[in-house]
Scaffold this active site. Structure first.
Site, PDB file in Angstrom:
ATOM      1  N   ASP A  98      53.677 -40.647  -1.312  1.00  0.00           N
ATOM      2  CA  ASP A  98      53.810 -39.196  -1.343  1.00  0.00           C
ATOM      3  C   ASP A  98      55.029 -38.874  -2.200  1.00  0.00           C
ATOM      4  O   ASP A  98      56.111 -39.418  -1.963  1.00  0.00           O
ATOM      5  CB  ASP A  98      54.013 -38.690   0.096  1.00  0.00           C
ATOM      6  CG  ASP A  98      53.342 -37.363   0.340  1.00  0.00           C
ATOM      7  OD1 ASP A  98      53.543 -36.461  -0.484  1.00  0.00           O
ATOM      8  OD2 ASP A  98      52.635 -37.232   1.353  1.00  0.00           O
ATOM      9  N   ASP A 199      53.430 -33.588  -3.576  1.00  0.00           N
ATOM     10  CA  ASP A 199      53.687 -32.587  -2.555  1.00  0.00           C
ATOM     11  C   ASP A 199      54.169 -31.248  -3.123  1.00  0.00           C
ATOM     12  O   ASP A 199      55.055 -31.231  -3.988  1.00  0.00           O
ATOM     13  CB  ASP A 199      54.788 -33.147  -1.642  1.00  0.00           C
ATOM     14  CG  ASP A 199      55.095 -32.268  -0.456  1.00  0.00           C
ATOM     15  OD1 ASP A 199      54.279 -32.229   0.461  1.00  0.00           O
ATOM     16  OD2 ASP A 199      56.169 -31.617  -0.455  1.00  0.00           O
ATOM     17  N   GLU A 256      49.027 -31.414  -4.680  1.00  0.00           N
ATOM     18  CA  GLU A 256      48.849 -30.388  -3.654  1.00  0.00           C
ATOM     19  C   GLU A 256      49.062 -29.041  -4.349  1.00  0.00           C
ATOM     20  O   GLU A 256      50.176 -28.544  -4.439  1.00  0.00           O
ATOM     21  CB  GLU A 256      49.853 -30.562  -2.510  1.00  0.00           C
ATOM     22  CG  GLU A 256      49.560 -29.599  -1.369  1.00  0.00           C
ATOM     23  CD  GLU A 256      50.686 -29.474  -0.348  1.00  0.00           C
ATOM     24  OE1 GLU A 256      50.400 -29.127   0.805  1.00  0.00           O
ATOM     25  OE2 GLU A 256      51.865 -29.687  -0.694  1.00  0.00           O
ATOM     26  N   HIS A 328      47.238 -33.811   7.268  1.00  0.00           N
ATOM     27  CA  HIS A 328      48.322 -33.725   8.264  1.00  0.00           C
ATOM     28  C   HIS A 328      48.890 -32.314   8.389  1.00  0.00           C
ATOM     29  O   HIS A 328      49.781 -32.098   9.201  1.00  0.00           O
ATOM     30  CB  HIS A 328      49.436 -34.699   7.868  1.00  0.00           C
ATOM     31  CG  HIS A 328      50.117 -34.264   6.600  1.00  0.00           C
ATOM     32  ND1 HIS A 328      49.464 -34.215   5.382  1.00  0.00           N
ATOM     33  CD2 HIS A 328      51.361 -33.793   6.363  1.00  0.00           C
ATOM     34  CE1 HIS A 328      50.288 -33.757   4.465  1.00  0.00           C
ATOM     35  NE2 HIS A 328      51.450 -33.496   5.031  1.00  0.00           N
ATOM     36  N   ASP A 329      48.430 -31.389   7.560  1.00  0.00           N
ATOM     37  CA  ASP A 329      48.912 -29.999   7.629  1.00  0.00           C
ATOM     38  C   ASP A 329      47.876 -29.065   8.222  1.00  0.00           C
ATOM     39  O   ASP A 329      48.079 -27.844   8.238  1.00  0.00           O
ATOM     40  CB  ASP A 329      49.234 -29.475   6.225  1.00  0.00           C
ATOM     41  CG  ASP A 329      50.463 -30.125   5.634  1.00  0.00           C
ATOM     42  OD1 ASP A 329      51.358 -30.525   6.394  1.00  0.00           O
ATOM     43  OD2 ASP A 329      50.528 -30.228   4.396  1.00  0.00           O
TER      44      ASP A 329
END
Ligand code: GLC
Length: 555
Positions: A98, A199, A256, A328-329
């Site tokens: 990440d 990210d 993202e 995970h969000d």
């Protein structure tokens, strides 16, 4: 479209903290990931994305990095990571890390030096500005609530943090910062990772100089997206980053990216794009309210279909989106996209099939392959996630009772996906011998991998078949490069599309409701490639779809 090594891959996201704990401290670790590589290989996974494993105070669960060149001791050592990369390689699995470079942690050395001398060399690594009339430099709100500016001690200086106050934003306008970032990226690529998930990257370009925006809530602040939407020029940074790093290694990158501007998709994922792929978030943002989670509108099956189809059209002929139902969000996809009260194994398998065979790169989030659902948290104290706590507060501020506010966050909390993986029915779902860092979902005795492993009809075995089908020599070209054509869009709560290859025509069709539904086929089918019930009913020219039945047919 020029073929790339990642086009035919299936990816899997690991949230290391909740995957598998081998040392009994209640926190998953890299050795835990290594020990499950055979499991992932058997499932059919080619790429693993690891959420952050770098040293971090965990104010935002590792997305606040205090050292980009190390491993947090709670996850293990650099040696463990090297072993993971090597062991994965033996199994033909690539590792993505990440890349969190919009911000670092306030405990990072750069920020500590900046605090000592805010106008010096390291002060310029961040956005530090003077206050206005004793107040913040501008009225933007951070994603996690409150002002995006934090005062430095009792000075008249403030630093910018679009996320948590322990996540100061890095100043991408400073070429020295960009060079630091590119060097770090190359250092990791040299280690043998295959690329990155990138990210929060749309936040790196700020509209300068900072100024106020029209307030959108009673707190007098404006969503920081008002500021982000105003700027142009993020692409210059992204292309410079690509040319200085990823491109040299033929790395796979997935950004993202939320709300890229209309017409910009080819700049992101086209042949000469800045990334290999970006996630399709059209379903996750659908129905989101500016007021907060408590005001979000649920996504109906027809909305879901529309979101997927619009994205497919948008990317057609341009490049590959990465398709997800959760991460995970987000809450669990099966709890979100299958209407309440209708979530069965059949429905889970149907949703899996419908998103998985779209054009793009399918990502599976840990636990999705066993159909993990949202968690019935029964008190706000059980949550860890910063955004959940903030949304609970916002709901209360807007007049919801505690119970109603809890109900609202239960639906959307990021912790729904962050609870430990359910390996078996032993204590703590077999995740740890210690005390798990976050609640284990109470449904684990009934729903866990071990149980599903022994049941050939389980969601897990279905995912294996689905992955195998997408990767099969016979059909992969059609699933990967075949044209996407929506079908039966006039039918309510049916989601169907064709994938058309050179000499293949495949129909994927799901009945997104409990009641049976009859569908007239445009042409008879030759072969059933996959289905989620024992039998397929129909008479050759029509199908009688049972509730939440899905079939993949070669016509
Ligand atoms: C991304 C991450 C999320 C994190 C945020 C700030 O959206 O996925 O978990 O909170 O960035 O780094």
């Amino acid at each position: 479209m020029k073929k790339q090594w990642w086009h035919d891959k299936v990816a899997y996201q690991i949230y290391p903290k909740s995957f598998y704990d081998t040392n009994g401290d209640g926190i998953g670790d890299l050795r835990g990931v290594i020990s499950k590589l055979d499991y992932l290989k058997d499932l059919g996974i080619d790429i693993i994305w690891l959420s952050p494993i770098y040293p971090s105070p965990f104010a935002d669960q590792g997305y606040d990095i205090s050292d980009y060149y190390n491993i947090d001791p709670r996850f293990g050592t650099m040696h463990d990571l090297e072993e993971l990369i090597a062991e994965a390689k033996k199994r033909n699995i690539s590792i993505l890390l990440d890349l969190v470079v919009n911000h670092c942690s306030d405990e990072h050395e750069w920020f500590q030096k900046a605090l000592k001398n805010p106008t010096g060399e390291y002060g310029r690594y961040f956005y530090i500005r003077e206050g206005k009339d004793g107040k913040e430099p501008s009225n933007i709100r951070s994603y996690f609530g409150g002002s995006a500016w934090e005062q430095i001690g009792d000075t008249n200086l403030y630093y910018l943090h679009l996320f948590h106050k322990k996540q100061p934003d890095l100043n991408w306008e400073n070429p020295v910062v960009r060079k630091e970032i590119y060097d770090m990226i190359n250092w990791w690529l040299e280690k043998g990772i295959a690329g990155f998930r990138i990210d929060a990257i749309m936040n790196i370009k700020k509209a300068l100089p900072f100024h106020d925006y029209e307030a959108d809530r009673e707190d007098g602040l404006a969503d920081c997206r008002a500021m982000l939407n105003e700027n142009d020029g993020v692409m210059e940074f992204l292309k410079e980053m690509r040319d200085s790093t990823f491109r040299r290694y033929h790395a796979f990158t997935v950004g993202e990216v939320f709300n890229e501007k209309k017409g910009d998709l080819s700049e992101f994922i086209g042949e000469d794009g800045c990334f290999s792929s970006i996630f399709d978030f059209s379903q996750t943002v659908f129905g989101a309210s500016e007021k907060g989670w408590y005001d979000n509108q649920p996504v109906t099956p027809d909305d879901y279909r529309q979101c997927c189809f619009n994205s497919q059209k948008r990317a057609e002929g341009i490049g590959f989106l990465s398709n997800i139902i959760e991460n995970h969000d987000e809450p669990r996809g099966v709890s979100r996209y299958i209407p309440e009260g209708e979530c069965s194994d059949e429905a889970k398998k149907m949703l899996a099939t419908l998103y998985f065979l779209l054009q793009g790169i399918p990502f599976i989030y840990q636990g999705q392959e066993i159909g993990m659902e949202n968690v019935p948290f029964d008190s706000i104290d059980q949550y860890d996630d910063v955004s959940t706590l903030e949304e609970y507060r916002v709901a209360q501020l807007n007049g919801l009772t505690n119970e109603q506010a809890l109900e609202a966050v239960r639906r959307y909390s990021r912790d729904n996906a962050r609870v430990p993986f359910q390996w078996d029915s032993s204590e703590n779902a077999g995740f740890t011998k210690g005390t798990p860092w976050l609640l284990v979902s109470p449904d684990y005795p009934a729903n866990n991998l071990k149980r599903q492993f022994t049941d050939p009809d389980s969601v897990f075995h279905y995912y294996k078949k689905l992955i195998a089908l997408r990767k099969s020599e016979e059909y992969k070209d059609t699933f990967i490069y075949g044209q996407f054509i929506p079908a039966y869009t006039d039918e309510e709560r049916v989601m169907a599309y064709y994938r058309i290859g050179e000499d293949q025509r495949i129909l994927i069709i799901g009945n997104f409701k409990m009641a049976e539904q009859e569908i007239k086929l445009e042409q008879p089918y030759r072969k059933v490639l996959l289905h989620n019930y024992e039998t397929v009913s129909g008479n050759g020219t029509s199908l009688l779809l049972k509730g939440y039945e899905v079939v993949v047919l070669e016509l």
